[in-house]
Design a protein around this motif. Structure first.
Motif, short mmCIF file in Angstrom:
data_model
loop_
_atom_site.label_atom_id
_atom_site.label_comp_id
_atom_site.label_asym_id
_atom_site.label_seq_id
_atom_site.Cartn_x
_atom_site.Cartn_y
_atom_site.Cartn_z
N ALA A 1 0.82 -1.21 0.00
CA ALA A 1 0.00 0.00 0.00
C ALA A 1 0.86 1.26 0.00
O ALA A 1 0.59 2.22 -0.73
N LEU A 2 1.91 1.27 0.81
CA LEU A 2 2.78 2.45 0.89
C LEU A 2 3.52 2.70 -0.42
O LEU A 2 3.72 3.85 -0.83
N ILE A 3 3.92 1.63 -1.10
CA ILE A 3 4.57 1.78 -2.40
C ILE A 3 3.59 2.36 -3.42
O ILE A 3 3.90 3.27 -4.18
N ALA A 4 2.36 1.81 -3.42
CA ALA A 4 1.34 2.30 -4.37
C ALA A 4 1.01 3.77 -4.13
O ALA A 4 0.76 4.52 -5.07
N GLU A 5 1.01 4.20 -2.86
CA GLU A 5 0.65 5.57 -2.53
C GLU A 5 1.77 6.58 -2.82
O GLU A 5 1.49 7.74 -3.14
N ASN A 6 3.02 6.14 -2.71
CA ASN A 6 4.14 7.09 -2.73
C ASN A 6 5.11 6.95 -3.90
O ASN A 6 5.95 7.82 -4.10
N PHE A 7 5.01 5.85 -4.67
CA PHE A 7 5.98 5.63 -5.75
C PHE A 7 5.27 5.17 -7.01
O PHE A 7 4.21 4.55 -6.95
N GLN A 8 5.86 5.47 -8.14
CA GLN A 8 5.27 5.11 -9.42
C GLN A 8 6.33 4.48 -10.32
O GLN A 8 7.53 4.70 -10.13
N GLY A 9 5.85 3.74 -11.32
CA GLY A 9 6.72 3.24 -12.39
C GLY A 9 7.89 2.41 -11.90
O GLY A 9 7.77 1.57 -11.00
N ASN A 10 9.06 2.69 -12.48
CA ASN A 10 10.25 1.90 -12.19
C ASN A 10 10.72 2.04 -10.74
O ASN A 10 11.27 1.11 -10.17
N GLU A 11 10.49 3.23 -10.17
CA GLU A 11 10.88 3.43 -8.77
C GLU A 11 10.10 2.50 -7.86
O GLU A 11 10.66 1.87 -6.95
N GLY A 12 8.80 2.40 -8.11
CA GLY A 12 7.98 1.49 -7.32
C GLY A 12 8.34 0.04 -7.56
O GLY A 12 8.38 -0.77 -6.63
N ALA A 13 8.63 -0.31 -8.83
CA ALA A 13 9.01 -1.69 -9.16
C ALA A 13 10.30 -2.08 -8.46
O ALA A 13 10.43 -3.18 -7.91
N SER A 14 11.29 -1.16 -8.47
CA SER A 14 12.56 -1.43 -7.82
C SER A 14 12.37 -1.65 -6.32
O SER A 14 12.95 -2.58 -5.73
N LEU A 15 11.55 -0.81 -5.71
CA LEU A 15 11.31 -0.93 -4.27
C LEU A 15 10.58 -2.23 -3.94
O LEU A 15 10.84 -2.87 -2.92
N ASN A 16 9.67 -2.66 -4.83
CA ASN A 16 8.99 -3.95 -4.64
C ASN A 16 10.00 -5.09 -4.60
O ASN A 16 9.86 -6.03 -3.82
N GLY A 17 11.02 -4.99 -5.46
CA GLY A 17 12.07 -6.01 -5.45
C GLY A 17 12.84 -6.03 -4.15
O GLY A 17 13.11 -7.10 -3.58
N PHE A 18 13.16 -4.84 -3.62
CA PHE A 18 13.90 -4.77 -2.37
C PHE A 18 13.05 -5.18 -1.18
O PHE A 18 13.59 -5.63 -0.15
N VAL A 19 11.73 -5.05 -1.29
CA VAL A 19 10.84 -5.57 -0.24
C VAL A 19 11.02 -7.07 -0.11
O VAL A 19 11.10 -7.63 1.00
N GLN A 20 11.09 -7.77 -1.26
CA GLN A 20 11.31 -9.23 -1.24
C GLN A 20 12.67 -9.56 -0.62
O GLN A 20 12.81 -10.53 0.12
N VAL A 21 13.67 -8.74 -0.93
CA VAL A 21 15.01 -8.95 -0.36
C VAL A 21 14.97 -8.79 1.16
O VAL A 21 15.49 -9.64 1.91
N SER A 22 14.37 -7.71 1.63
CA SER A 22 14.29 -7.45 3.06
C SER A 22 13.54 -8.56 3.78
O SER A 22 13.96 -9.02 4.86
N ALA A 23 12.42 -9.02 3.19
CA ALA A 23 11.64 -10.09 3.80
C ALA A 23 12.45 -11.39 3.86
O ALA A 23 12.39 -12.13 4.86
N SER A 24 13.23 -11.66 2.82
CA SER A 24 14.07 -12.87 2.80
C SER A 24 15.16 -12.80 3.87
O SER A 24 15.43 -13.78 4.56
N LEU A 25 15.78 -11.63 4.00
CA LEU A 25 16.80 -11.46 5.04
C LEU A 25 16.20 -11.64 6.43
O LEU A 25 16.82 -12.25 7.32
N GLY A 26 14.98 -11.12 6.61
CA GLY A 26 14.30 -11.29 7.89
C GLY A 26 14.02 -12.75 8.19
O GLY A 26 14.21 -13.21 9.32
N THR A 27 13.59 -13.49 7.16
CA THR A 27 13.31 -14.92 7.34
C THR A 27 14.57 -15.67 7.76
O THR A 27 14.54 -16.49 8.68
N VAL A 28 15.69 -15.38 7.08
CA VAL A 28 16.96 -16.02 7.43
C VAL A 28 17.35 -15.67 8.87
O VAL A 28 17.77 -16.55 9.65
#
Length: 418
Positions: free
Chosen positions: A123-150
């Protein structure tokens, strides 16, 4: 972009990544299920194993309700409420001894908090970022979640050596995440006029949603993306459950080797998440096709595995496919859903993402039996998923080529209307 806007964007980005780091908190109990089974001989091991999956019930509930909640409460308020549920449901089992039914009830409460934690970054990405910036941040969200899981699973392994109840205290890390995110997220205090304007916008959006039919809010392509997310995340859960079964039953190695394969899966997912933004920018329409091909090849390696190397390769390829599939599909769902229903479409996708883990054991065995495969033998479920993602790869390729031709035709028409 002004300096103030750029600074706010960076702060919001950090807040999103902090939230994402703890959003898979239910993973901390994965390494201790065997300890709990040994400590609770009076309960069915199948019931105890549900400690890992029961949070998905709560996650699905609050994910589906997130759109309703977000229209009535700010992101900051929802974050605080989610943290209260996270801590209450996560820590309480440390005081419940071996009362498994009570622990399962607490895990659902934990899931209610996690559902909001999982929906907030989207929701925060959709509200505050658009296009490639939002897509890049979506990718880093997956990275952060994976690091948290580990991090959670590693900490759980050490704490379990003392007492498996100690693992439940890992949920307290959500308090730290909440405080940091609250500091970073702008308060956005509204004047009376702004509040009235926001209320009018909300009423207008509600009226606009009511005026649209289901198919107008969620076109068929969005429903197809929902189904793909449901299937893909179920396949990830299948890898987590069956990797050790395949490795040990076929004599490829031990539980240590299974852990190595799963770590390779996580590491590849982190790498793929880091490069997601750059790839999505260049190959927006073709990325779901590439991810489906990676997944198909991964499941073929797992299904026909004749040694440990093939299992590790399959787990790694599936790790690469994970952020490319989930992040790109979330972007495309937001793109193709009606603007007034985009938030709801993403909330449904989050619910399906977690619901698939809970429902996998109910629908997949029957589906395997329909095509003559045995769900219980370890490798056949992977072959079943290879078939699914082979079909999805072809469908994505047709869609990508068709979309490319349509864009090219539109460009030619703009250049030369004749």
């Amino acid at each position: 972009m002004s300096e103030k806007t750029a600074k706010n964007s960076r702060l919001i980005s950090f807040a999103i990544l902090i939230i994402a780091f703890v959003m898979y908190g239910q993973s901390s109990t994965g390494p201790i299920i065997a300890n709990i089974i040994a400590d609770c001989p009076g309960y069915d091991p199948t019931l105890i194993s549900m400690i890992q999956t029961y949070p998905t019930v709560g996650i699905v509930a609050t994910s589906l309700a997130y759109g309703f909640l977000s229209r009535r409460f700010s992101s900051r308020t929802l974050l605080v409420a989610a943290t209260v549920l996270y801590v209450a449901g996560g820590v309480a089992p440390a005081f419940l001894g071996t009362d498994i039914p009570a622990i399962l009830a607490c895990r659902i409460v934990l899931g209610l908090g996690l559902g909001i934690y999982c929906s907030l970054p989207v929701a925060l990405i959709a509200e505050n970022f658009q296009g490639n910036e939002g897509a890049s941040l979506n990718g880093f969200v997956q990275v952060s979640a994976s690091l948290g899981t580990v991090a959670f699973q590693t900490a759980a392994g050490f704490l379990a050596a003392i007492d498996w109840h100690m693992v439940m205290y890992i949920a307290l890390i959500s308090i730290v995440a909440c405080v940091i995110a609250l500091v970073l997220l702008p308060k956005n205090v509204k004047t009376t006029e702004e509040a009235a304007a926001a209320s009018k916008v909300a009423e207008d959006e509600k009226a606009a949603r009511a005026a649209l039919s289901f198919s107008q809010k969620f076109p068929p392509i969005v429903i197809c993306y929902w189904v793909e997310i449901f299937l893909f995340v179920g396949g990830i859960a299948l890898l987590m459950m069956n990797a050790s079964i395949v490795i040990e039953s076929k004599g490829f190695g031990t539980a240590v080797d299974a852990a190595t394969a799963l770590n390779v899966h996580t590491i590849c997912g982190i790498v793929a998440g880091i490069i997601f933004g750059a790839i999505f920018k260049r190959f927006t329409e073709y990325l779901p096709f590439a991810a489906a091909v990676f997944a198909c090849v991964a499941y073929l390696c797992l299904g026909f595995a004749s040694n440990l190397t093939m299992v590790v390769i399959g787990a790694g390829l599936l790790g690469f496919a994970a952020p490319w599939t989930c992040a790109s599909l979330f972007q495309l769902i937001g793109k193709y859903a009606a603007p007034v229903a985009a938030g709801m479409a993403c909330s449904i996708a989050v619910a399906l993402q977690f619901g698939s883990q809970f429902l996998l054991g109910y629908w997949a065995p029957a589906a395997c039996n329909l095509i003559g495969l045995n769900y219980t033998n370890g490798t056949d479920p992977f072959l079943f998923y290879a078939i699914i993602f082979g079909i999805l790869a072809v469908a994505h390729l047709i869609q990508s080529v068709s979309g490319s031709k349509n864009r090219q035709a539109a460009l030619v028409e703009r250049v030369d209307p004749k």
